[in-house]
Motif scaffolding. Sequence first.
Motif, short mmCIF file in Angstrom:
data_model
loop_
_atom_site.label_atom_id
_atom_site.label_comp_id
_atom_site.label_asym_id
_atom_site.label_seq_id
_atom_site.Cartn_x
_atom_site.Cartn_y
_atom_site.Cartn_z
N LEU A 99 -8.22 3.66 -7.62
CA LEU A 99 -7.10 3.90 -8.70
C LEU A 99 -6.61 2.34 -9.33
O LEU A 99 -6.43 2.36 -10.49
N ARG A 100 -6.65 1.70 -8.59
CA ARG A 100 -6.36 0.16 -8.74
C ARG A 100 -5.08 0.23 -9.54
O ARG A 100 -4.63 -0.42 -10.38
N VAL A 101 -4.28 1.19 -9.19
CA VAL A 101 -2.58 1.12 -9.32
C VAL A 101 -1.71 1.66 -8.17
O VAL A 101 -2.15 1.91 -7.28
N GLY A 102 -0.39 0.82 -8.21
CA GLY A 102 0.38 0.93 -6.97
C GLY A 102 0.73 2.58 -6.97
O GLY A 102 1.46 2.94 -7.86
N VAL A 103 0.63 3.20 -5.87
CA VAL A 103 1.26 4.46 -5.47
C VAL A 103 1.87 4.36 -4.25
O VAL A 103 1.65 3.56 -3.30
N GLU A 104 3.09 5.12 -4.18
CA GLU A 104 3.89 5.06 -3.11
C GLU A 104 3.59 6.25 -1.94
O GLU A 104 3.10 7.36 -2.23
N TYR A 105 3.36 5.68 -0.74
CA TYR A 105 3.11 6.48 0.32
C TYR A 105 4.14 6.52 1.42
O TYR A 105 4.81 5.54 1.75
N TRP A 106 4.02 7.71 2.05
CA TRP A 106 4.92 7.90 3.16
C TRP A 106 4.57 8.33 4.60
O TRP A 106 3.47 8.95 4.43
N GLY A 107 5.10 7.86 5.56
CA GLY A 107 4.29 8.41 6.68
C GLY A 107 5.10 9.75 7.21
O GLY A 107 5.83 10.07 6.38
N GLN A 108 4.57 10.16 8.47
CA GLN A 108 5.02 11.33 8.77
C GLN A 108 6.63 11.53 9.47
O GLN A 108 7.26 12.49 9.66
N GLY A 109 6.87 10.34 9.81
CA GLY A 109 8.34 9.99 10.34
C GLY A 109 8.36 10.11 11.96
O GLY A 109 7.33 10.86 12.53
N THR A 110 9.12 9.25 12.52
CA THR A 110 9.23 9.22 13.83
C THR A 110 10.58 9.35 14.25
O THR A 110 11.58 8.73 13.88
N GLN A 111 10.97 10.30 15.52
CA GLN A 111 12.25 10.30 15.74
C GLN A 111 12.68 9.25 16.61
O GLN A 111 12.27 8.78 17.64
N VAL A 112 13.95 8.82 16.29
CA VAL A 112 14.71 7.76 17.23
C VAL A 112 16.07 8.48 17.51
O VAL A 112 16.66 8.80 16.69
N THR A 113 16.21 8.74 18.84
CA THR A 113 17.44 9.18 19.41
C THR A 113 18.19 8.12 20.43
O THR A 113 17.50 7.50 21.09
N VAL A 114 19.44 7.77 19.91
CA VAL A 114 20.05 6.90 20.62
C VAL A 114 21.30 7.74 21.34
O VAL A 114 22.19 8.05 20.68
#
Length: 116
Positions: A99-114
């Motif tokens: 594409l040669r244009v900027g596209v926003e990507y997201w990860g699937q997420g990781t749980q952090v529990t304190v």
Amino acid sequence: QVQLVESGGGLVQPGGSLRLSCTASGSIFSINAMGWYRQAPGKERELVARVPSGGTTVKGRFTISRDNAKNTVYLQMNSLKPEDTAVYYCNAEIITSTLRVGVEYWGQGTQVTVSS
């Protein structure tokens, strides 16, 4: 296609530390900003820290850094508190080889529990 894969989440006691990692892979031409967001139960997703290119940025108890050679962003979290409990998401603006244009990507997420 592009993927963001996170790792490093888990259960930690208050005052402890965790280091999250996120690696981008696929048909990547270049990567602009990379960052971390989090979403706690019942709350909106919020920005934790973002780094526009290389280097390291300190945001209080959290330090975000990038390894551009590995297409990886890290989040070092120290002195963790119960209110830091959330799903942490990696985010990146990636220019793909096609594409040669900027596209926003997201990860699937990781749980952090304190919690004790």
